[in-house]
Design a protein around this motif. Structure first.
Motif, PDB file in Angstrom:
ATOM      1  N   UNK A 335     -48.989  16.319  -3.238  1.00 10.32           N
ATOM      2  CA  UNK A 335     -48.015  17.383  -2.981  1.00 10.32           C
ATOM      3  C   UNK A 335     -48.715  18.640  -2.462  1.00 10.32           C
ATOM      4  N   UNK A 336     -49.865  18.966  -3.046  1.00 13.63           N
ATOM      5  CA  UNK A 336     -50.650  20.112  -2.580  1.00 13.63           C
ATOM      6  C   UNK A 336     -51.141  19.944  -1.166  1.00 13.63           C
ATOM      7  N   UNK A 337     -51.581  18.726  -0.854  1.00 13.73           N
ATOM      8  CA  UNK A 337     -52.024  18.412   0.504  1.00 13.73           C
ATOM      9  C   UNK A 337     -50.892  18.634   1.510  1.00 13.73           C
ATOM     10  N   UNK A 338     -49.692  18.176   1.188  1.00 14.59           N
ATOM     11  CA  UNK A 338     -48.545  18.312   2.091  1.00 14.59           C
ATOM     12  C   UNK A 338     -48.169  19.778   2.308  1.00 14.59           C
ATOM     13  N   UNK A 339     -48.224  20.567   1.247  1.00 10.69           N
ATOM     14  CA  UNK A 339     -47.935  21.998   1.384  1.00 10.69           C
ATOM     15  C   UNK A 339     -48.929  22.647   2.339  1.00 10.69           C
ATOM     16  N   UNK A 340     -50.200  22.309   2.185  1.00 15.77           N
ATOM     17  CA  UNK A 340     -51.242  22.884   3.038  1.00 15.77           C
ATOM     18  C   UNK A 340     -51.125  22.481   4.495  1.00 15.77           C
ATOM     19  N   UNK A 347     -47.472  30.300   3.812  1.00 10.61           N
ATOM     20  CA  UNK A 347     -48.238  30.591   2.601  1.00 10.61           C
ATOM     21  C   UNK A 347     -49.170  31.790   2.809  1.00 10.61           C
ATOM     22  N   UNK A 348     -49.842  31.828   3.960  1.00 11.93           N
ATOM     23  CA  UNK A 348     -50.761  32.933   4.253  1.00 11.93           C
ATOM     24  C   UNK A 348     -49.992  34.238   4.411  1.00 11.93           C
ATOM     25  N   UNK A 349     -48.791  34.172   5.008  1.00 12.56           N
ATOM     26  CA  UNK A 349     -48.005  35.388   5.276  1.00 12.56           C
ATOM     27  C   UNK A 349     -47.535  36.089   4.002  1.00 12.56           C
ATOM     28  N   UNK A 350     -47.531  35.370   2.876  1.00 14.22           N
ATOM     29  CA  UNK A 350     -47.144  36.003   1.612  1.00 14.22           C
ATOM     30  C   UNK A 350     -48.134  37.086   1.199  1.00 14.22           C
ATOM     31  N   UNK A 351     -49.380  36.962   1.661  1.00 14.06           N
ATOM     32  CA  UNK A 351     -50.442  37.867   1.261  1.00 14.06           C
ATOM     33  C   UNK A 351     -50.634  39.025   2.244  1.00 14.06           C
ATOM     34  N   UNK A 352     -50.453  38.749   3.524  1.00 16.86           N
ATOM     35  CA  UNK A 352     -50.691  39.782   4.530  1.00 16.86           C
ATOM     36  C   UNK A 352     -50.074  39.343   5.855  1.00 16.86           C
TER      37      UNK A 352
END
Length: 459
Positions: A335-340, A347-352
């Motif tokens: 599941x983690x692999x699929x999210x990535x 996911x990256x946009x949540x931080x900056x």
């Protein structure tokens, strides 16, 4: 006495799948919450107009030292909990109780040592771990406060492990949940309302750890607790302390190697990609932790089940537990692999929202995550040896990915292929370490199955 304890303790009699659910779900939630400490700090820092990308880079540079603090908590927390569980399974209550108290002493001593040494060499450490001139003031501001709370963090982690081993996984989860909620509430107040910057993020973190520590200690100090911390048992016994350390070493070295890896990775990223690459990979690693730590939580829930039944010579239950753990861990890591692979930019946009950071972060996550689906098997199979009291094998297998493969690959691949080489080092290391772990694990399980079958026939 021994058989009575083994028969009365549900870890030795309850259905394995039910036990794994009871122990692992709170641990998974707890580890996910633990990951949120770092992620919440990064999200609020990354979206702060006063900090932004440079703040993200600064906290990324601090991360290896924070991993070292976590490693000490794991060394004595997991080690003490494993000794406790194995001796409880054997029916040696006195030694089980001494293990918790001795481990607590070790946590206190080494927690204070981290604070003293860290504060003295703070600037030198940050420079050694790759802090650029622009990052250094922000990193110093954040880490100086975090180091003052090192004792809180290691004790909180130790108590969490003891609570799980003591058959109280929900209480263990609550200690982490309370801290995470406090951290999430205080972060925006300190960073945005009071404009305290990196200081605010650090204060929110150590205060939340302090509360978690108090909550955990309370349950092992109250008189109604049969397995509590006693002052007379806190005097270190050499053989017991060495046993705690030997069984905690694999997890400790895994974390420590993670710190060394982060330091080398940050230095290489700074050399080939600059501050933006450091910031982006800080985000990628935070997300990876969020996706992988549930597997670590599952493994923590599995540990007392395997340790107790191994000590009680319940061979079938040991195999059933570890194989079920591997199946669930594999589902989580897939599941983690699929999210990535599917949602990297989001996911990256949540931080900056920096365009350059988003572009590199998306590419970095897809590349770094290419073999993440193997992580579930590798983590559970490697740590299985720790749970059954075989620290040498566990140590070898847990160090394979980080130390023996990934770090050399980052150094070599970066010189051959630059920034892309750094990113492709991770999937290569995942595949190699999983193959080695599979060889050791399958070989042991076959021999263990044969030996247990022969003993059953003898009886």
């Amino acid at each position: 006495m021994e058989s009575t304890i083994q028969n009365e303790n549900p870890i030795g009699t309850e259905k394995v799948s039910k036990l794994l659910f009871q122990f692992s779900v709170p641990a998974i939630i707890g580890m996910t919450i633990n990951a949120l400490y770092n992620i919440v700090d990064r999200i609020f820092i990354g979206n702060s107009p006063d900090l932004g990308a440079i703040g993200l880079a600064a906290i990324t540079i601090c991360f290896p030292i924070m991993i070292i603090i976590m490693a000490v908590g794991i060394l004595f927390g997991v080690g003490g909990a494993t000794v406790f569980s194995i001796n409880l399974g054997k029916g040696d209550i006195e030694r089980a109780n001494k293990a918790i108290s001795n481990a607590t002493t070790l946590l206190i001593v080494f927690g204070l040592m981290i604070t003293i040494i860290g504060e003295i060499f703070l600037k030198d450490l940050l420079i050694a771990f790759g802090a650029s001139e622009a990052m250094l003031p922000y990193s110093e501001e954040y880490l100086r406060i975090i180091l003052f709370g090192a004792l809180f963090q290691v004790l909180a982690m130790g108590m969490n492990n003891f609570l799980r081993a003591n058959g109280k996984p929900k209480l263990s989860m609550m200690t982490m949940l309370i801290g995470a909620i406090i951290n999430t509430i205080l972060d925006p107040i300190f960073i945005y309302v009071f404009r305290m910057g990196m200081t605010g993020a650090a204060l929110a973190t150590i205060f939340s750890m302090f509360v978690s520590m108090l909550w955990g200690l309370y349950h092992f100090l109250k008189k109604s607790e049969p397995h509590r911390i006693r002052l007379k048992n806190m005097k270190l016994e050499a053989d017991l302390a060495l046993e705690v350390i030997s069984l905690g070493i694999p997890g400790f070295l895994l974390q420590l190697s993670g710190g060394l890896l982060s330091a080398i990775l940050n230095s290489s990223l700074l050399k080939y990609g600059g501050d933006i690459a450091v910031s982006a990979m800080g985000i990628v690693n935070s997300i990876q932790n969020l996706l992988i730590l549930p597997v670590v939580g599952l493994n923590q829930g599995l540990q007392p089940i395997v340790s107790f039944n191994y000590g009680a010579k319940q061979h079938t239950r040991v195999k059933e537990a570890v194989l079920l753990g591997i199946k669930i861990a594999s589902i989580i890591s897939i599941a983690g692999f699929l999210v990535g692979q599917i949602f990297p930019k989001f996911m990256v946009s949540l931080f900056n929202q920096d365009p350059e950071l988003l572009k590199f972060g998306e590419y970095a996550m897809r590349t770094w995550f290419k073999m993440t689906f193997l992580a579930g098997f590798q983590i559970v199979a490697a740590n299985f040896f720790q749970a059954i009291g075989k620290p040498t094998k566990a140590m070898l297998l847990t160090l394979t990915r980080q130390i023996l493969v990934l770090i050399p690959c980052i150094i070599v691949f970066s010189r051959l292929w630059g920034l892309s080489g750094i990113l492709y080092a991770a999937p290569f290391a995942d595949l190699t370490s999983t193959t080695i772990t599979a060889i050791f694990f399958i070989s042991f399980i076959r021999k263990y199955s044969l030996a247990s079958s022969e003993k059953i026939l003898e009886n």
